[in-house]
Enzyme design. Structure first.
Site, PDB file in Angstrom:
ATOM      1  N   VAL A  36       0.839  -1.196   0.000  1.00  0.00           N
ATOM      2  CA  VAL A  36       0.000   0.000   0.000  1.00  0.00           C
ATOM      3  C   VAL A  36       0.873   1.245   0.000  1.00  0.00           C
ATOM      4  O   VAL A  36       1.868   1.337   0.712  1.00  0.00           O
ATOM      5  CB  VAL A  36      -0.987   0.013   1.184  1.00  0.00           C
ATOM      6  CG1 VAL A  36      -1.981  -1.122   1.055  1.00  0.00           C
ATOM      7  CG2 VAL A  36      -0.270  -0.066   2.519  1.00  0.00           C
TER       8      VAL A  36
ATOM      9  N   THR B  63       3.233  -2.042   4.018  1.00  0.00           N
ATOM     10  CA  THR B  63       3.339  -0.645   3.617  1.00  0.00           C
ATOM     11  C   THR B  63       4.366  -0.518   2.503  1.00  0.00           C
ATOM     12  O   THR B  63       5.212  -1.394   2.301  1.00  0.00           O
ATOM     13  CB  THR B  63       3.804   0.250   4.770  1.00  0.00           C
ATOM     14  OG1 THR B  63       5.182  -0.052   5.076  1.00  0.00           O
ATOM     15  CG2 THR B  63       2.954   0.063   5.999  1.00  0.00           C
ATOM     16  N   ASP B  64       4.312   0.589   1.776  1.00  0.00           N
ATOM     17  CA  ASP B  64       5.473   1.032   1.020  1.00  0.00           C
ATOM     18  C   ASP B  64       6.469   1.565   2.048  1.00  0.00           C
ATOM     19  O   ASP B  64       6.184   1.583   3.255  1.00  0.00           O
ATOM     20  CB  ASP B  64       5.059   2.108   0.011  1.00  0.00           C
ATOM     21  CG  ASP B  64       6.047   2.231  -1.154  1.00  0.00           C
ATOM     22  OD1 ASP B  64       7.205   1.799  -1.023  1.00  0.00           O
ATOM     23  OD2 ASP B  64       5.654   2.768  -2.204  1.00  0.00           O
ATOM     24  N   THR B  65       7.625   2.008   1.622  1.00  0.00           N
ATOM     25  CA  THR B  65       8.654   2.389   2.588  1.00  0.00           C
ATOM     26  C   THR B  65       8.175   3.531   3.476  1.00  0.00           C
ATOM     27  O   THR B  65       7.621   4.530   2.993  1.00  0.00           O
ATOM     28  CB  THR B  65       9.967   2.793   1.892  1.00  0.00           C
ATOM     29  OG1 THR B  65       9.775   4.005   1.170  1.00  0.00           O
ATOM     30  CG2 THR B  65      10.412   1.708   0.945  1.00  0.00           C
ATOM     31  N   THR B  66       8.399   3.388   4.757  1.00  0.00           N
ATOM     32  CA  THR B  66       7.918   4.395   5.711  1.00  0.00           C
ATOM     33  C   THR B  66       8.936   5.506   5.950  1.00  0.00           C
ATOM     34  O   THR B  66       8.761   6.327   6.858  1.00  0.00           O
ATOM     35  CB  THR B  66       7.533   3.745   7.061  1.00  0.00           C
ATOM     36  OG1 THR B  66       8.705   3.190   7.677  1.00  0.00           O
ATOM     37  CG2 THR B  66       6.489   2.672   6.857  1.00  0.00           C
TER      38      THR B  66
END
Length: 553
Positions: free
Chosen positions: A234, A281-284
């Protein structure tokens, strides 16, 4: 959660492993399982410590030699009590995992063949070459819809702008990867490509109506979910109209990007589409995540909203403690963390545990010899697209144009070579004299300097990448001396190797070719087609004219 059903289909032994492993984990070890870290950020000794003491769930290394990555993973394997998810971005080929890997083709290049068989072959190459160093989880395919030609990040990473073509291509890729024993991860839910901005830099907005979204992006994810997609990434992208469709009382100020949105994660993916796979997640470390709320709240809130894994950290120890503190303060329930951990373990069981009961079709394809170079050459031949040829100057021959003057824009290098020097060699073999534009020697002059026997050939490789706000041509500071200025007097051909939308900046160029990927096979295909040795077969997956009337003139 029923792990005997789609997408994990775990058998009795695998479910026993999940339950036994889960029962042995402390709350602190459970917290570690939901993190996938970027291994390059840490010295190997520190990374081993994180694996041993914090029980991290996954690791991604940036491309390095297969030997180096194998060695780093081997040390981590000895330190962990639970096998790792080993991730890579295998969007274009094995080059996303190892430096020896093939840059087979961009997703848009295989889409330009208009044949899902080539996407299937891309998936097979990605799985075979990635598994050489132990990769079992690929953050691909990109299933964004390239609706906005000004978007700086989607572009050739996508299968184009037609949702129906994307469905065919994405499904072929996912099936090929997952049949090879690797987990695919479709991205970037809820969908990039509408906004003209980059969610690496700040949260972006998919502004479609709820109905438009369900009929386009939503239908793509629904198809992949129904066909057994194992995981979804996401993005830090908001879809206000879909969020409000799920929760009509939601205020504008409370709308969150998907990585933090209960409406999109639980409401759409889990409840509406019935997705039982893993959500990451995509990278946070991206601005689209860090700018939304305090990180101490965001980290536990991400898992609470419905994500199962957190990708990358600004500071792992800090994020780890934020998650544990979120449990203590009630931001994150232990029940929701347990659910996330079980899905992480279910994916690991599906991929790795126990080896003896894995289905034969899910064995690694690394031992299968694929005709990668042959496939790559054929894919290039079928995909290179003639967008515009108003003057009908093709084919180019030494009789018509004894000299070809090459102007190189952007990054001239591709894995294993140079675009302009590869083209030079191929053209010289065909009897052309080749010269190059040199800004240090260039000067302003009129069109009468050349006899009309010179062809101006632009070879442009301006690649999409994160953390940039536009993919546009920026001409030389010295009076734009590299500009195709006298296109009425000097025949000009413009070839793009990385962006199908350059006609916005050279709208009056009369012969324009999109090649989609900078590699040796594609450069060779372009030259063969220019010289009339091969027809153009590519079908543009997007509107290369950018919706501008003057680009067609």
């Amino acid at each position: 959660m029923d792990f005997t059903k789609k997408p994990f289909y775990l058998n009795e032994d695998q479910i026993k492993w999940v339950n036994d492993t889960f029962s042995c984990l402390t709350p602190e070890q459970k917290a570690g399982q939901v993190f996938c870290v970027l291994g390059d950020l840490y010295p190997q000794e520190h990374l081993v410590k994180l694996a041993r003491d914090c029980n991290i769930g996954g690791v991604l290394f940036r491309p390095d030699s297969a030997e180096n990555i194998r060695n780093r993973f081997a040390q981590l394997d000895k330190a962990v009590s639970v096998p790792l998810l080993k991730a890579a971005n295998l969007e274009e080929g094995g080059c996303g995992a190892i430096t020896e890997g093939t840059r087979f083709a961009s997703q848009m290049q295989v889409a330009a063949t208009d044949d899902p068989e080539w996407t299937e072959r891309l998936g097979k190459v990605c799985a075979a070459e990635g598994s050489v160093c132990g990769i079992n989880w690929t953050f691909s395919p990109v299933v964004d819809i390239d609706m906005n030609f000004r978007n700086p990040i989607t572009n050739v990473r996508t299968f184009g702008s037609d949702p129906e073509r994307i469905k065919k291509m994405a499904l072929a890729y996912v099936n090929a990867v997952q049949d090879s024993g690797m987990a695919a991860c479709a991205k970037h839910f809820p969908g990039d490509g509408v906004d003209f901005r980059d969610h690496h830099l700040h949260p972006t907005v998919n502004s479609l109506s709820a109905e438009e979204w369900y009929d386009s992006y939503g239908s793509i994810y629904k198809l992949l979910i129904d066909n057994g997609l194992l995981s979804i990434m996401v993005g830090h992208i908001m879809v206000p109209n879909v969020s409000k469709d799920i929760n009509p009382d939601l205020r504008d100020c409370d709308i969150l990007p998907a990585s933090l949105s209960k409406e999109l994660l639980s409401g759409v993916l889990r409840e509406k589409y019935g997705f039982n796979g893993l959500i990451t997640t995509d990278t946070t470390i991206m601005g689209g995540y860090t700018q939304v709320m305090e990180r101490s709240k965001a980290i536990p809130s991400t898992i609470a909203a419905g994500c199962d894994m957190i990708l990358f950290n600004t500071d792992f120890e800090e994020d780890y403690h934020y998650l544990l503190n979120g449990i203590r303060t009630g931001l994150l329930s232990m029940e929701r963390l347990d659910e996330a951990v079980k899905r992480v373990l279910a994916l690991k069981a599906h991929l790795m545990v126990p080896e003896a009961v894995r289905d034969e079709k899910n064995c690694s394809s690394s031992d299968k010899v694929l005709p990668v170079k042959v496939w790559q050459r054929e894919c290039a031949e079928l995909s290179v697209t003639l967008v515009k040829n108003i003057d009908n100057i093709l084919p180019v021959t030494p009789d018509k144009f004894p000299e070809i003057h090459i102007v190189s824009l952007g990054n001239d290098m591709f894995p294993g070579g140079s675009i302009k020097h590869t083209a030079e060699k191929l053209l010289q073999e065909r009897g052309f004299r080749v010269t190059f534009f040199d800004i240090s020697r260039a000067e302003m002059s009129g069109p009468g300097k050349h006899s009309g026997k010179r062809l101006l050939l632009y070879l442009c490789n301006l690649e999409t990448k994160s953390d940039q706000t536009a993919v546009r041509i920026f001409w030389q500071d010295r009076m734009a001396l590299d500009l195709p200025r006298f296109i009425r007097e000097e025949k000009t051909v413009f070839v793009s190797f990385a962006n199908p939308y350059h006609l916005q900046d050279v709208p009056h160029v009369r012969t324009f070719i999109n090649a989609y990927t900078a590699n040796n096979a594609t450069v060779e295909a372009v030259i063969r087609k220019l010289c009339g040795e091969q027809d153009f077969y590519g079908i543009s997956p997007v509107d290369a004219f950018c919706g501008l009337w003057d680009t067609r003139l």
